[in-house]
Structures are given as structure tokens and as C-alpha cells.
Design an enzyme around this catalytic site. Structure first.
Site, short mmCIF file in Angstrom:
data_model
loop_
_atom_site.label_atom_id
_atom_site.label_comp_id
_atom_site.label_asym_id
_atom_site.label_seq_id
_atom_site.Cartn_x
_atom_site.Cartn_y
_atom_site.Cartn_z
N GLY A 45 -11.17 -12.08 -18.00
CA GLY A 45 -12.41 -11.57 -18.58
C GLY A 45 -12.55 -12.14 -19.98
O GLY A 45 -11.56 -12.53 -20.61
N GLN A 50 -15.51 -12.43 -28.60
CA GLN A 50 -14.30 -13.26 -28.62
C GLN A 50 -14.59 -14.74 -28.82
O GLN A 50 -13.67 -15.53 -29.07
CB GLN A 50 -13.51 -13.08 -27.32
CG GLN A 50 -12.93 -11.69 -27.14
CD GLN A 50 -12.11 -11.60 -25.88
OE1 GLN A 50 -12.65 -11.40 -24.80
NE2 GLN A 50 -10.80 -11.78 -26.01
N CYS A 96 -4.80 -9.46 -23.89
CA CYS A 96 -6.09 -9.92 -24.40
C CYS A 96 -5.94 -11.31 -24.99
O CYS A 96 -4.99 -11.57 -25.72
CB CYS A 96 -6.56 -8.94 -25.49
SG CYS A 96 -8.18 -9.35 -26.16
N LEU A 97 -6.89 -12.18 -24.67
CA LEU A 97 -6.80 -13.56 -25.17
C LEU A 97 -6.88 -13.63 -26.70
O LEU A 97 -6.41 -14.57 -27.30
CB LEU A 97 -7.91 -14.42 -24.55
CG LEU A 97 -7.83 -14.64 -23.03
CD1 LEU A 97 -9.06 -15.39 -22.54
CD2 LEU A 97 -6.56 -15.38 -22.65
N HIS A 138 -12.14 -2.94 -20.31
CA HIS A 138 -11.54 -3.70 -21.41
C HIS A 138 -12.60 -4.58 -22.10
O HIS A 138 -12.70 -4.60 -23.33
CB HIS A 138 -10.38 -4.56 -20.86
CG HIS A 138 -9.73 -5.43 -21.88
ND1 HIS A 138 -8.44 -5.24 -22.32
CD2 HIS A 138 -10.18 -6.53 -22.55
CE1 HIS A 138 -8.14 -6.17 -23.22
NE2 HIS A 138 -9.17 -6.97 -23.38
N GLU A 139 -13.38 -5.29 -21.30
CA GLU A 139 -14.40 -6.20 -21.88
C GLU A 139 -15.55 -5.41 -22.52
O GLU A 139 -16.09 -5.82 -23.55
CB GLU A 139 -14.94 -7.16 -20.81
CG GLU A 139 -13.88 -8.04 -20.14
CD GLU A 139 -13.00 -8.79 -21.12
OE1 GLU A 139 -13.46 -9.17 -22.21
OE2 GLU A 139 -11.81 -8.99 -20.80
N HIS A 142 -14.71 -4.51 -25.90
CA HIS A 142 -14.90 -5.63 -26.85
C HIS A 142 -16.32 -5.62 -27.42
O HIS A 142 -16.53 -5.87 -28.61
CB HIS A 142 -14.69 -6.98 -26.15
CG HIS A 142 -13.27 -7.46 -26.16
ND1 HIS A 142 -12.58 -7.72 -27.31
CD2 HIS A 142 -12.42 -7.76 -25.15
CE1 HIS A 142 -11.36 -8.15 -27.01
NE2 HIS A 142 -11.24 -8.17 -25.71
NI NI Z 1 -9.59 -8.71 -24.51
#
Ligand code: NI
Length: 184
Positions: A45, A50, A96-97, A138-139, A142
Site C-alpha cells: 500500500g 508518502q 511502513c515504507l 493503515h493507508e 496516512h
Molecule cells: Ni505506511
């Protein structure tokens, strides 16, 4: 085009993403770039903050999970709004990236009802569960300026403090491009 992924510590990750309309400049190009960026980094995701855009847009593809309990989901979510969450809370180790090499258990509801627009700005109201719901939660966070590390205990966060500072200074070794908060 692969975009740099914003690292922990950048203020854009703390902004509430603004809703957009179909005239948002170069939207289709942005979505295309986000897919490319996410797959390149082996993510499941990716949210617009991000990649430095404080807007309410995220993408998700759960096909990398070999969980046969739930159908695979690959979707674009624009102006998403969680209408309701329900079901037993369950723990899952999230990553998480933007926060590489840190994984922590986060407890979330198993089901949700989401209202969102797809990439063609068609409105949907759809229920999700299992891993699909998890990635969406999760997204979605963000786009609200929230990160999974916000859910962990004070004690654990203290233990992670140096790691998080290291990430914000560009010290995390990753095989994708990151944007490090300026002035660090
Ligand atoms: Ni993340």
C-alpha cells in the site's frame, strides 16, 4: 516514474490529506507513478503523503499476501471515508515504507465500511475485512496524518526512539529512494 518515498520525520506525514476532485492536476500520472513506486519498494500500500502530497489518496494491492482466506484486492482510493468499523480487534505486525526496518503489532477492528471514489471518480460504498481492511486502515491513517507507530505503547516507542531518529536522518538502508526531511 519512481518517486522518492518520504521518510519518518517529514511534516507532510503529519498533515491531514485534503479531498480532491477529478480536476486535480496530473492525477492519473500521479496514480501511475504511485503504483510504480509501491511495487518497486515491494509495498502492499502507498498513500499520497508518502510521496509528498498531502491529499486523500492511497493505493493498495494485497496480492503479495498468501492468505487464501480473503480475496485479493487491488484498488485506488480517493477521498476515502471510513463510515464504520466493527468486528473483533486483532493484532497484526505492521510495517511502513516511510519507517523501514520497524515492525510492530497493531490492534485494529476486523471489518470496515468505506466510502471512496475510484480512479475514475466513481463513488463506492464497500465492506472490507481481513488483510484488505488492515491495509486500508493503515493507508487511511496516512491520509489523516497518523502512523502505525502512534499506536504502540509509550515504553516501546521510547525503545524505538533512536531508530526513528536514525530514519529521519537518512540512516536507514533501503533499496528504494527516500526523501529525507530537510534541514536534517
Ligand atoms: Ni505506511
Amino acid at each position: 516514474m519512481i518517486l522518492p518515498i518520504v521518510a519518518y520525520g517529514d511534516p507532510v506525514l503529519r498533515k491531514v490529506g485534503a479531498n480532491i476532485d477529478a480536476n486535480y492536476k496530473d492525477l492519473q500520472k500521479l496514480i501511475e507513478n504511485m503504483w510504480e513506486t509501491m511495487y518497486h519498494a515491494h509495498g502492499v500500500g502507498l498513500a499520497a503523503p508518502q510521496v509528498g502530497k498531502a491529499i486523500n489518496l492511497f493505493i493498495a494491492d494485497t496480492s503479495a499476501f498468501d492468505d487464501e482466506t480473503y480475496p485479493e484486492m487491488k484498488k485506488v482510493f480517493i477521498n476515502a471515508e471510513i463510515i464504520e468499523e466493527w468486528g473483533d480487534k486483532w493484532e497484526y505486525e505492521e510495517g511502513c515504507l516511510s519507517i523501514p526496518h520497524i515492525r510492530e503489532n497493531v490492534s485494529r477492528h476486523s471489518n470496515l465500511l468505506l466510502r471512496y471514489h475510484d480512479e475514475n471518480f466513481t463513488l463506492h460504498e464497500e465492506e472490507f475485512s481481513g488483510i484488505a481492511a488492515r491495509v486500508i486502515q493503515h493507508e487511511y491513517d496516512h491520509c489523516k496524518g497518523k502512523l502505525f507507530v502512534d499506536y504502540i505503547s509509550e515504553l516501546k516507542r521510547r525503545l524505538l526512539k533512536n531508530k526513528l531518529i536514525n530514519i529521519s536522518k537518512g540512516g536507514a538502508r533501503v533499496d528504494y529512494k527516500m526523501r529525507i526531511p530537510s534541514g536534517r
